[in-house]
Scaffold this active site. Structure first.
Site, PDB file in Angstrom:
ATOM      1  N   TYR B 140       3.141   6.707 -16.003  1.00 17.88           N
ATOM      2  CA  TYR B 140       3.768   5.453 -16.441  1.00 17.88           C
ATOM      3  C   TYR B 140       4.989   5.752 -17.304  1.00 17.88           C
ATOM      4  O   TYR B 140       6.024   5.107 -17.193  1.00 17.88           O
ATOM      5  CB  TYR B 140       2.764   4.585 -17.213  1.00 17.88           C
ATOM      6  CG  TYR B 140       1.613   4.115 -16.365  1.00 17.88           C
ATOM      7  CD1 TYR B 140       0.410   4.811 -16.341  1.00 17.88           C
ATOM      8  CD2 TYR B 140       1.736   2.973 -15.569  1.00 17.88           C
ATOM      9  CE1 TYR B 140      -0.649   4.390 -15.544  1.00 17.88           C
ATOM     10  CE2 TYR B 140       0.688   2.538 -14.774  1.00 17.88           C
ATOM     11  CZ  TYR B 140      -0.503   3.271 -14.769  1.00 17.88           C
ATOM     12  OH  TYR B 140      -1.544   2.850 -13.974  1.00 17.88           O
ATOM     13  N   ASN B 163       2.351  -5.877  -8.853  1.00 20.64           N
ATOM     14  CA  ASN B 163       3.181  -5.518  -7.703  1.00 20.64           C
ATOM     15  C   ASN B 163       2.886  -6.432  -6.519  1.00 20.64           C
ATOM     16  O   ASN B 163       1.758  -6.488  -6.045  1.00 20.64           O
ATOM     17  CB  ASN B 163       2.878  -4.053  -7.323  1.00 20.64           C
ATOM     18  CG  ASN B 163       3.668  -3.567  -6.110  1.00 20.64           C
ATOM     19  OD1 ASN B 163       4.558  -4.250  -5.618  1.00 20.64           O
ATOM     20  ND2 ASN B 163       3.311  -2.388  -5.617  1.00 20.64           N
ATOM     21  N   CYS B 171       2.622   1.691  -6.036  1.00 22.60           N
ATOM     22  CA  CYS B 171       2.157   1.708  -7.422  1.00 22.60           C
ATOM     23  C   CYS B 171       0.883   2.543  -7.562  1.00 22.60           C
ATOM     24  O   CYS B 171       0.529   2.950  -8.669  1.00 22.60           O
ATOM     25  CB  CYS B 171       1.961   0.292  -7.952  1.00 22.60           C
ATOM     26  SG  CYS B 171       0.873  -0.733  -6.972  1.00 22.60           S
ATOM     27  N   HIS B 172       0.223   2.838  -6.426  1.00 22.15           N
ATOM     28  CA  HIS B 172      -0.993   3.656  -6.490  1.00 22.15           C
ATOM     29  C   HIS B 172      -0.662   5.095  -6.881  1.00 22.15           C
ATOM     30  O   HIS B 172      -1.549   5.857  -7.253  1.00 22.15           O
ATOM     31  CB  HIS B 172      -1.741   3.633  -5.153  1.00 22.15           C
ATOM     32  CG  HIS B 172      -0.940   4.133  -3.987  1.00 22.15           C
ATOM     33  ND1 HIS B 172      -0.054   3.344  -3.303  1.00 22.15           N
ATOM     34  CD2 HIS B 172      -0.881   5.352  -3.394  1.00 22.15           C
ATOM     35  CE1 HIS B 172       0.509   4.044  -2.324  1.00 22.15           C
ATOM     36  NE2 HIS B 172       0.039   5.270  -2.363  1.00 22.15           N
ATOM     37  N   GLU B 198      -3.175  10.686   0.978  1.00 24.71           N
ATOM     38  CA  GLU B 198      -1.848  11.269   0.948  1.00 24.71           C
ATOM     39  C   GLU B 198      -1.912  12.774   0.695  1.00 24.71           C
ATOM     40  O   GLU B 198      -1.121  13.538   1.246  1.00 24.71           O
ATOM     41  CB  GLU B 198      -0.992  10.582  -0.122  1.00 24.71           C
ATOM     42  CG  GLU B 198      -0.665   9.134   0.250  1.00 24.71           C
ATOM     43  CD  GLU B 198       0.233   8.453  -0.761  1.00 24.71           C
ATOM     44  OE1 GLU B 198       0.626   9.103  -1.752  1.00 24.71           O
ATOM     45  OE2 GLU B 198       0.561   7.280  -0.540  1.00 24.71           O
TER      46      GLU B 198
END
Lengths: 160, 202
Positions: B140, B163, B171-172, B198
């Site tokens: 952040y 979001n 945002c993850h 990912e």
């Protein structure tokens, strides 16, 4: 004033709009009138200044489309104060091919004077009160009550 | 309202009120100002919405009817009340999302717009999209810094929580300073799923 998302209106009222359209114009034109009503409502929606009675508004649009449909077919609704004067004008009986009408009462409604048919449809299918019916028909609350009670009288007689 | 009384009049009125049109179908509209679709996905029920040009404006978690209605109200208030359920308008976005969640390395995301974002969210989410790619992570604090708000890590966190384009704007991929997952709009299980997806796909 925020208007609800249009899909929510469709979800809540499409069945009743279809019922009202079919009650007003019969099975041949009912689907067309309902579709027309929704397209008109869609076009007018962003310009609405009040969101308090959207169901009533949809029924008014449906009623106007039904009246336009009759006019388009060359049948003018007779704006009379005394409904018995319109008794001579008898629309053809619509066979209820797509409607569910177990007692056959709506077949008889279709033979009533147009204003009585409209008042009955607005009262029993749209479930409007007499003030709202009067506003839609452009008449008084007293006349709305009379149209409905005269219609019921004719129906009771025909069914007995 | 009609006073209640028993007798033939009641039966007649009941017959009139019982009128139905079983073969009736909902209306058909040629276009919509906002089109949406709701699908169950491996990370929960999601609502996708696009504007009249087909640009994606929302990708939201809508686990129940209340959340779905809230999302639709948000679209009606911010863009236009002429919102319709039209899954066919979301085909490209739905395919992209499905392929992504299946573990495939995604191609370019569908065209999107931050129509639902607040003025504060816009630079945060735009920076996020530009700087935190597939398989990357950021804190952040880092994101706040990149977005020109170095003292506002907490506000950035809140902005990410709202979001409007989840998964599309990643945002993850934003985690706490120690690498902890902290929060996610779709829930921590969803965030974990996406991050693992990912990392194994690289």
């Amino acid at each position: 004033m925020t208007l609800p998302p249009f899909q929510l209106l469709v979800d809540a009222h499409w069945r009743d709009v279809a019922r009202l359209a079919h009650a007003l114009v019969g099975p041949d034109d009912g689907d067309d009138v309902a579709q027309q009503a929704w397209l008109q409502a869609w076009a007018a929606y962003p310009s609405l200044t009040s969101a308090t009675n959207l169901r009533g508004w949809l029924f008014t649009v449906t009623y106007r489309c039904a009246t336009d449909a009759h006019r388009g077919r060359g049948r003018r609704p007779v704006p009379v104060e005394d409904p018995s004067l319109a008794a001579a004008e008898r629309p053809a009986v619509d066979p209820p091919a797509t409607a569910s009408d177990e007692s056959g009462v709506w077949q008889i409604v279709a033979t009533l004077p147009p204003r009585q048919r409209e008042a009955v449809a607005l009262r029993y299918v749209a479930d409007l009160d007499h003030a709202a019916i009067a506003a839609a028909l452009g008449t008084s609350t007293a006349m709305s009550r009379r149209l409905v009670s005269d219609a019921l009288g004719s129906l009771r007689k025909a069914l007995s | 309202m009609t006073p209640s009384h028993s007798g033939p009049s009641d039966r007649l009125e009941a017959s009139l009120a019982g009128f139905d049109v079983p073969a009736a179908r909902p209306p058909d509209f040629p276009t919509a100002d906002v089109s949406y679709a709701v699908d169950d996905t491996p990370i929960g029920r999601m609502l996708l919405a696009c504007d009249g040009s087909g640009v994606l404006v929302a990708s939201l978690f809508t686990p129940d009817a209340a959340a779905e209605e809230a999302a639709l109200q948000r679209l009606a208030a911010r863009i236009s009340p002429r919102v319709l359920r039209r899954p066919q308008s979301l085909d490209e976005a739905r395919r992209w999302l499905e392929s992504y969640l299946d573990g495939g390395r995604p191609g370019a995301a569908p065209a999107w717009a931050l129509s639902l974002a607040t003025p504060f969210q816009i630079p945060v989410l735009t920076t996020l999209a530009a700087r935190v790619g597939y398989g990357d992570r950021a804190t952040y604090g880092q994101l706040a810094s990149w977005a020109g708000r170095p003292q506002a890590a907490r506000a950035v966190g809140t902005a990410l929580g709202g979001n409007p384009l989840c998964v599309v704007l990643p945002c993850h991929r934003v985690v706490g300073a120690s690498g902890s997952l902290t929060g996610y709009a779709g829930g921590l299980a969803a965030k974990r799923y996406l991050l693992e997806l990912e990392s194994t796909s690289l």
